[in-house]
Write a protein that holds these residues in place. Structure first.
Motif, PDB file in Angstrom:
ATOM      1  N   SER A  78     -17.066  -3.722  -2.175  1.00  0.00           N
ATOM      2  CA  SER A  78     -15.613  -3.638  -2.099  1.00  0.00           C
ATOM      3  C   SER A  78     -15.161  -2.254  -1.649  1.00  0.00           C
ATOM      4  O   SER A  78     -14.211  -2.118  -0.866  1.00  0.00           O
ATOM      5  CB  SER A  78     -14.997  -3.975  -3.462  1.00  0.00           C
ATOM      6  OG  SER A  78     -15.306  -5.294  -3.844  1.00  0.00           O
ATOM      7  N   GLU A  83      -9.428   1.367   5.804  1.00  0.00           N
ATOM      8  CA  GLU A  83      -8.644   2.604   5.855  1.00  0.00           C
ATOM      9  C   GLU A  83      -8.961   3.402   7.107  1.00  0.00           C
ATOM     10  O   GLU A  83      -8.058   3.931   7.768  1.00  0.00           O
ATOM     11  CB  GLU A  83      -8.913   3.442   4.607  1.00  0.00           C
ATOM     12  CG  GLU A  83      -8.336   2.869   3.326  1.00  0.00           C
ATOM     13  CD  GLU A  83      -8.684   3.704   2.109  1.00  0.00           C
ATOM     14  OE1 GLU A  83      -9.665   4.482   2.205  1.00  0.00           O
ATOM     15  OE2 GLU A  83      -7.999   3.589   1.085  1.00  0.00           O
ATOM     16  N   LEU A 140     -13.104  -1.476   1.824  1.00  0.00           N
ATOM     17  CA  LEU A 140     -11.821  -0.785   1.748  1.00  0.00           C
ATOM     18  C   LEU A 140     -11.839   0.482   2.585  1.00  0.00           C
ATOM     19  O   LEU A 140     -10.865   0.805   3.282  1.00  0.00           O
ATOM     20  CB  LEU A 140     -11.495  -0.458   0.288  1.00  0.00           C
ATOM     21  CG  LEU A 140     -10.213   0.336   0.033  1.00  0.00           C
ATOM     22  CD1 LEU A 140      -8.998  -0.440   0.517  1.00  0.00           C
ATOM     23  CD2 LEU A 140     -10.068   0.672  -1.445  1.00  0.00           C
ATOM     24  N   LEU A 145      -4.573  -3.785   3.460  1.00  0.00           N
ATOM     25  CA  LEU A 145      -5.378  -2.950   2.573  1.00  0.00           C
ATOM     26  C   LEU A 145      -5.248  -3.381   1.113  1.00  0.00           C
ATOM     27  O   LEU A 145      -6.152  -3.143   0.310  1.00  0.00           O
ATOM     28  CB  LEU A 145      -4.957  -1.486   2.700  1.00  0.00           C
ATOM     29  CG  LEU A 145      -5.300  -0.771   4.014  1.00  0.00           C
ATOM     30  CD1 LEU A 145      -4.678   0.606   4.021  1.00  0.00           C
ATOM     31  CD2 LEU A 145      -6.795  -0.677   4.200  1.00  0.00           C
ATOM     32  N   LYS A 146      -4.126  -3.998   0.772  1.00  0.00           N
ATOM     33  CA  LYS A 146      -3.890  -4.388  -0.611  1.00  0.00           C
ATOM     34  C   LYS A 146      -4.929  -5.391  -1.090  1.00  0.00           C
ATOM     35  O   LYS A 146      -5.357  -5.346  -2.249  1.00  0.00           O
ATOM     36  CB  LYS A 146      -2.481  -4.977  -0.758  1.00  0.00           C
ATOM     37  CG  LYS A 146      -2.063  -5.259  -2.196  1.00  0.00           C
ATOM     38  CD  LYS A 146      -0.641  -5.755  -2.276  1.00  0.00           C
ATOM     39  CE  LYS A 146      -0.213  -5.927  -3.736  1.00  0.00           C
ATOM     40  NZ  LYS A 146      -1.097  -6.824  -4.513  1.00  0.00           N
ATOM     41  N   TYR A 187      -8.056  -3.488  -1.842  1.00  0.00           N
ATOM     42  CA  TYR A 187      -7.813  -2.630  -3.000  1.00  0.00           C
ATOM     43  C   TYR A 187      -7.802  -3.447  -4.283  1.00  0.00           C
ATOM     44  O   TYR A 187      -8.389  -3.042  -5.297  1.00  0.00           O
ATOM     45  CB  TYR A 187      -6.480  -1.907  -2.809  1.00  0.00           C
ATOM     46  CG  TYR A 187      -6.132  -0.946  -3.928  1.00  0.00           C
ATOM     47  CD1 TYR A 187      -7.026   0.047  -4.327  1.00  0.00           C
ATOM     48  CD2 TYR A 187      -4.912  -1.023  -4.579  1.00  0.00           C
ATOM     49  CE1 TYR A 187      -6.715   0.924  -5.341  1.00  0.00           C
ATOM     50  CE2 TYR A 187      -4.585  -0.137  -5.597  1.00  0.00           C
ATOM     51  CZ  TYR A 187      -5.493   0.829  -5.971  1.00  0.00           C
ATOM     52  OH  TYR A 187      -5.186   1.704  -6.980  1.00  0.00           O
ATOM     53  N   ASP A 188      -7.175  -4.614  -4.256  1.00  0.00           N
ATOM     54  CA  ASP A 188      -7.163  -5.490  -5.433  1.00  0.00           C
ATOM     55  C   ASP A 188      -8.567  -5.987  -5.754  1.00  0.00           C
ATOM     56  O   ASP A 188      -8.925  -6.155  -6.925  1.00  0.00           O
ATOM     57  CB  ASP A 188      -6.230  -6.685  -5.203  1.00  0.00           C
ATOM     58  CG  ASP A 188      -4.768  -6.261  -5.156  1.00  0.00           C
ATOM     59  OD1 ASP A 188      -4.461  -5.163  -5.649  1.00  0.00           O
ATOM     60  OD2 ASP A 188      -3.948  -7.028  -4.628  1.00  0.00           O
ATOM     61  N   LYS A 194     -10.344  -3.259  -7.584  1.00  0.00           N
ATOM     62  CA  LYS A 194      -9.871  -3.179  -8.968  1.00  0.00           C
ATOM     63  C   LYS A 194     -10.476  -4.291  -9.806  1.00  0.00           C
ATOM     64  O   LYS A 194     -10.844  -4.087 -10.971  1.00  0.00           O
ATOM     65  CB  LYS A 194      -8.345  -3.257  -9.001  1.00  0.00           C
ATOM     66  CG  LYS A 194      -7.655  -2.027  -8.426  1.00  0.00           C
ATOM     67  CD  LYS A 194      -6.175  -2.044  -8.701  1.00  0.00           C
ATOM     68  CE  LYS A 194      -5.484  -3.173  -7.976  1.00  0.00           C
ATOM     69  NZ  LYS A 194      -4.019  -3.132  -8.142  1.00  0.00           N
TER      70      LYS A 194
END
Length: 382
Positions: free
Chosen positions: A104, A112, A108, A207-208, A211-212, A215
């Protein structure tokens, strides 16, 4: 104390290493008589392999180290080795906490970087130059073009650790680019601009997702990341405790239960050396453990609220009377033992405090009575 956990932050470093690599191994060093633990030596966990040795007294767990190297090969007994693993308790495995985050994190970072590169490439002004080469041979034309390319060639590097951008080894970049192309016919140089084409990557909403996903893999409650919506704040009331916080607290406890082997095992071995009669006492072994300091106030607050609800329930049952409306239907002692969930030690401790308080009150009453008698005697003498 031989780990010096109280003197520095080595415990934090070992725990960080445990999360990244997935395992830790130490050799327990005894004195020459074998009666006291005098220190520890960190071992390469990959060099160890658990095994079973058959003896007349039964099977014993051993550890083989550097089996492929006859010069370094060693056999260690289980009482000489502390070995912890993130994946399978005391068994060897390569899975670690950080390993689940690698995919992950890399995805990510790629997303970016693509947006940084797109913005970088589209923030420069491009010029295309068509260079006539006349009657030069193809080889001469290639040499001329290669010379021009070496002048205008750019190498763009993004440091993934620091986020620093370097163009041709320099931390700065030019805001225009020239491109030269050879043309055999004609002698005039044509100069024109090149339009920027390609997908629009200035939108950061994709990107969310990544990012999720990062997390989610971290097992940290997502609400702790949402600072814009009040995430990361500590709520004193247990109503602010969601299921993610409960799961995360249990996850931390599982990590602690594995890591405590570093302290628990040498402590147990030293006690058995000092008191051999405890060696075969399974009850003693099962009750020996470590209590960690807790910084999570939710558990304490939740327990307090549960106790208040239990008390309300017990009081409601206590007031329930029999048919004569005088005799209580339920025993107070039974209600407390059944629904307040107090342990026998807690019940005993509570009774001791009641007796202590009663004894103090009796002493106060006795002192008051003695003082009253003295006052009466004084008045009688007068």
């Amino acid at each position: 104390i031989y780990f010096h956990f109280n003197d520095d932050i080595s415990a934090w470093h070992y725990f960080k290493q445990f999360l990244i690599e997935g395992f830790l191994a130490f050799e327990i060093i005894y004195n020459s008589e074998g009666t006291k633990i005098v220190g520890f030596k960190e071992l390469d966990a990959l060099s160890l392999r658990p095994d079973i040795e058959k003896t007349e007294s039964g099977n014993k767990k051993i550890w083989m180290q550097y089996e492929q190297n006859p010069g370094l090969k060693r056999k260690l007994y289980d009482s000489q080795v502390i070995y912890i693993s993130y994946a399978k308790g005391s068994y060897k495995n390569r899975v670690s906490y950080a390993e689940r985050l690698i995919r992950s994190f890399n995805l990510l970072r790629i997303m970016e970087n693509t947006r940084v590169i797109w913005n970088l490439m589209n923030s420069t002004y491009r010029m295309k130059m068509v260079v006539p080469i006349g009657s030069k041979s193809p080889q001469k034309a290639k040499e001329s073009l290669a010379e021009l390319m070496s002048i205008y060639k750019e190498e763009i590097i993004i440091d993934n650790d620091s986020g620093e951008l370097r163009v041709n080894g320099r931390p700065s970049m030019q805001f225009y680019k020239n491109y030269m192309f050879p043309r055999k016919d004609g002698e005039q140089i044509d100069i024109e601009t090149i339009a920027a084409e390609g997908p629009d990557l200035s939108d950061t909403s994709p990107l969310k997702y990544f990012y999720d996903k990062l997390k989610l893999d971290s097992k940290i409650p997502a609400s702790r990341f949402e600072r814009e919506s009040g995430g990361g704040q500590v709520y004193i009331s247990a109503e602010g405790l969601d299921r993610e916080e409960v799961r995360f607290f249990k996850f931390i406890n599982r990590l602690r239960s594995i890591f405590q082997e570093i302290i628990w095992k040498p402590l147990y071995l030293q006690i058995c050396l000092d008191y051999p009669e405890l060696k075969d006492d399974e009850l003693f072994r099962g009750n020996l453990g470590i209590i960690f300091n807790k910084d999570n106030i939710f558990e304490e607050r939740k327990e307090q609220e549960l106790m208040m609800k239990r008390m309300e329930f017990v009081m409601s049952l206590k007031d329930y009377m029999q048919d004569d409306q005088v005799t209580p239907y339920f025993s107070s002692t039974w209600l407390i033992e059944k629904f307040l969930k107090l342990t026998p030690d807690e019940m005993k401790q509570n009774m001791e405090y009641i007796k202590r308080k009663k004894g103090i009150e009796d002493e106060v009453d006795k002192d008051d009575e003695d003082n009253a008698k003295k006052a009466v005697n004084s008045l009688t003498m007068l």
